[in-house]
Design an enzyme around this catalytic site. Structure first.
Site, short mmCIF file in Angstrom:
data_model
loop_
_atom_site.label_atom_id
_atom_site.label_comp_id
_atom_site.label_asym_id
_atom_site.label_seq_id
_atom_site.Cartn_x
_atom_site.Cartn_y
_atom_site.Cartn_z
N HIS A 261 89.88 50.90 20.54
CA HIS A 261 88.66 50.51 19.82
C HIS A 261 88.04 51.69 19.07
O HIS A 261 87.52 51.51 17.99
CB HIS A 261 87.67 49.92 20.82
CG HIS A 261 86.44 49.36 20.18
ND1 HIS A 261 86.48 48.42 19.17
CD2 HIS A 261 85.12 49.63 20.39
CE1 HIS A 261 85.25 48.12 18.80
NE2 HIS A 261 84.40 48.83 19.52
N SER B 100 82.55 48.56 14.82
CA SER B 100 82.05 47.78 15.95
C SER B 100 80.68 47.20 15.61
O SER B 100 80.57 46.42 14.66
CB SER B 100 82.02 48.68 17.20
OG SER B 100 81.97 47.91 18.38
#
Length: 252
Positions: free
Chosen positions: A233, A84
């Site tokens: 995620h 990320s």
């Protein structure tokens, strides 16, 4: 800036960067699966974990923080992985200092621009009055009014620490709140890393989409993409064994 990091394992150097609101500790379970193959450096990026806090917070300075760490540790070339926000740092570092990166792994992020989507998290974190709460449960109860998902709250509250005066944030919450738009910034046109690059995408995540592949190829022409089944995620927390297997397969 002198970043805090954890070092474990033996073998070629492998640096791992966490994502927004995270810390080096988020990657310990992955590191345990890799420590027989690599010397791992799990890094706290600035304004996170046990690294220093600073008013300046963007990918340019985070790249230079990492360069300083590699220089201090006398690491000429490393394997580099980031998740990320850490993936954005890793991508920009590889484009800025390609001679320092033997292979690059980017976990569930692409080079494109991402609009701000952490408002509820920031509202919840800023709603916690550290001077008045007496327990972590109190903090969790406040956060639950903004974030119903227990797993996300547990992740965020890992950054709630204590000192002699009471509760403190290990993240620099005021600076992150003020500069949150920096997190989604895209790589600049012309930034290029010509080494082998693996993008790991959560099957249930929307951070890497089919439409991102042409953008990825512009910056990382020797790229490949692997999707992690039954993962969103936070793929390293949801499917650690699959992530470890993909990393080892790519490295070999």
């Amino acid at each position: 800036m002198k970043l805090n990091f954890k070092k474990l394992g033996t073998g070629k150097p492998f640096v791992i960067l966490h994502g927004l609101f995270g810390s080096a500790d988020n990657w310990l379970s992955i590191a345990k699966g890799l420590e027989n193959h690599f010397t791992l450096y799990l890094v706290d990026q600035r304004n996170h974990g046990d690294s220093p806090h600073a008013d300046e917070w963007n990918y340019k300075v985070m790249v230079e923080d990492l360069k300083e760490l590699l220089d201090d540790q006398k690491l000429d070339m490393v394997y580099l992985m980031g998740h990320s926000m850490g993936g954005k740092t890793a991508m920009k570092f590889a484009c800025t200092y390609p001679e320092k990166v033997e292979k690059l792994i980017v976990a569930d992020i692409s080079p494109r621009y991402y609009s701000v989507h952490h408002q509820k998290i920031l509202e919840g974190l800023n709603a916690i009055d550290l001077s008045s709460i007496k327990s972590r449960k109190e903090a969790d109860d406040i956060l639950a009014g903004y974030i119903p998902e227990l797993g996300i709250r547990q992740f965020l509250l890992k950054s709630l620490g204590r000192d002699s005066n009471g509760f403190v944030w290990r993240i620099n919450l005021p600076v992150i709140t003020k500069n949150i738009e920096e997190v989604g910034k895209a790589l600049e046109e012309g930034e290029l890393y010509d080494g082998r690059t693996l993008f790991l995408a959560g099957e249930n995540s929307n951070y890497i989409q089919q439409s991102d592949l042409s953008d990825i190829e512009q910056h990382f022409p020797k790229y490949e993409v692997e999707f992690i089944s039954n993962a969103g995620h936070w793929l390293h927390a949801e499917q650690p064994e699959s992530v470890i297997a993909e990393v080892l397969n790519f490295m070999n």
